[in-house]
Design a protein around this motif. Structure first.
Motif, PDB file in Angstrom:
ATOM      1  N   GLY A 204       0.813  -1.215   0.000  1.00 11.27           N
ATOM      2  CA  GLY A 204       0.000   0.000   0.000  1.00 11.27           C
ATOM      3  C   GLY A 204       0.843   1.260   0.000  1.00 11.27           C
ATOM      4  O   GLY A 204       0.500   2.249  -0.649  1.00 11.27           O
TER       5      GLY A 204
ATOM      6  N   ALA B  82       0.748   4.040  -2.717  1.00 11.90           N
ATOM      7  CA  ALA B  82       0.530   5.442  -2.353  1.00 11.90           C
ATOM      8  C   ALA B  82       1.600   6.333  -2.978  1.00 11.90           C
ATOM      9  O   ALA B  82       1.304   7.460  -3.408  1.00 11.90           O
TER      10      ALA B  82
ATOM     11  N   VAL C 242       0.526   6.816  -6.523  1.00  9.55           N
ATOM     12  CA  VAL C 242      -0.617   7.744  -6.601  1.00  9.55           C
ATOM     13  C   VAL C 242      -0.139   9.170  -6.393  1.00  9.55           C
ATOM     14  O   VAL C 242      -0.580  10.099  -7.084  1.00  9.55           O
ATOM     15  N   TRP C 243       0.775   9.376  -5.459  1.00  9.43           N
ATOM     16  CA  TRP C 243       1.303  10.710  -5.216  1.00  9.43           C
ATOM     17  C   TRP C 243       2.056  11.221  -6.447  1.00  9.43           C
ATOM     18  O   TRP C 243       1.930  12.382  -6.827  1.00  9.43           O
TER      19      TRP C 243
ATOM     20  N   ALA D 243      -5.851   5.193  -7.115  1.00  3.71           N
ATOM     21  CA  ALA D 243      -5.769   4.698  -5.740  1.00  3.71           C
ATOM     22  C   ALA D 243      -6.767   3.571  -5.505  1.00  3.71           C
ATOM     23  O   ALA D 243      -6.446   2.572  -4.847  1.00  3.71           O
TER      24      ALA D 243
END
Length: 174
Positions: A59, A63, A66-67, A89
């Motif tokens: 995860g 993340a 996604v960032w 996400a």
């Protein structure tokens, strides 16, 4: 010496392989896709900590992706800027959830947690004492090597083997 009859073969009969389902890669792909779109948990009470920490690590990687997608979409309108990372996400969250529930990988994590439970972990006091011994040994060895190095530097300078011209070497003033 014994004779072998010509009509009798010396080969053993072959056995049919058991264990893998027939169907090749197409069967494995259909099994993977069936598991991917299923919300069923695989052996939910076993390997819970291993799955949790593996899921958290995956995860965090998701993340980060996604960032990165959010940073790359700052030039777009607010709908796209927030929508693309939100959809990404959600997809990556589902992928992480399904990866830790995939039967082959989940069995590996269950077995890993079972083996880790068999490990005899050291106590806090033993760990503290061992750490002090290691740090003291490293410190004493560093001091000893510094003194020996300084002694040889001093000795070789005295007999004229080492001469520094001030070009940034050890002991120079520049």
């Amino acid at each position: 010496m014994g004779k072998v009859k010509d009509e009798v073969s010396g080969q053993k009969p072959t056995k049919t392989p058991q264990g893998k389902p027939k169907g090749g890669s197409l069967g494995a792909l259909s099994q993977f896709m069936g598991n991917f779109f299923s919300a069923k948990l695989y052996k939910p009470k076993q390997g819970w900590y291993a799955r949790l920490y593996t899921g958290l690590a995956l995860g965090l990687l998701a993340a980060g992706g996604v960032w990165n997608a959010y940073q790359a979409s700052l030039d777009y309108s607010p709908g796209w800027r927030l929508g693309i990372p939100a959809v990404l996400a959600a997809i990556l969250g589902w992928v992480v959830f399904r990866v830790v529930q995939y039967p082959v990988f989940a069995e590996f994590l269950i077995a890993t947690e079972a083996e880790m439970n068999k490990v005899s972990w050291t106590t806090k006091d033993d760990l503290y004492r061992s750490t002090l011994v290691v740090l003291a040994t490293v410190l004493l060895l560093a001091v000893y090597l510094f003194v020996v190095d300084w002694f040889w530097l001093f000795l070789l300078r005295m007999i004229g083997v080492l001469q520094f011209s001030g070009a940034g070497g050890f002991g120079s003033t520049s």
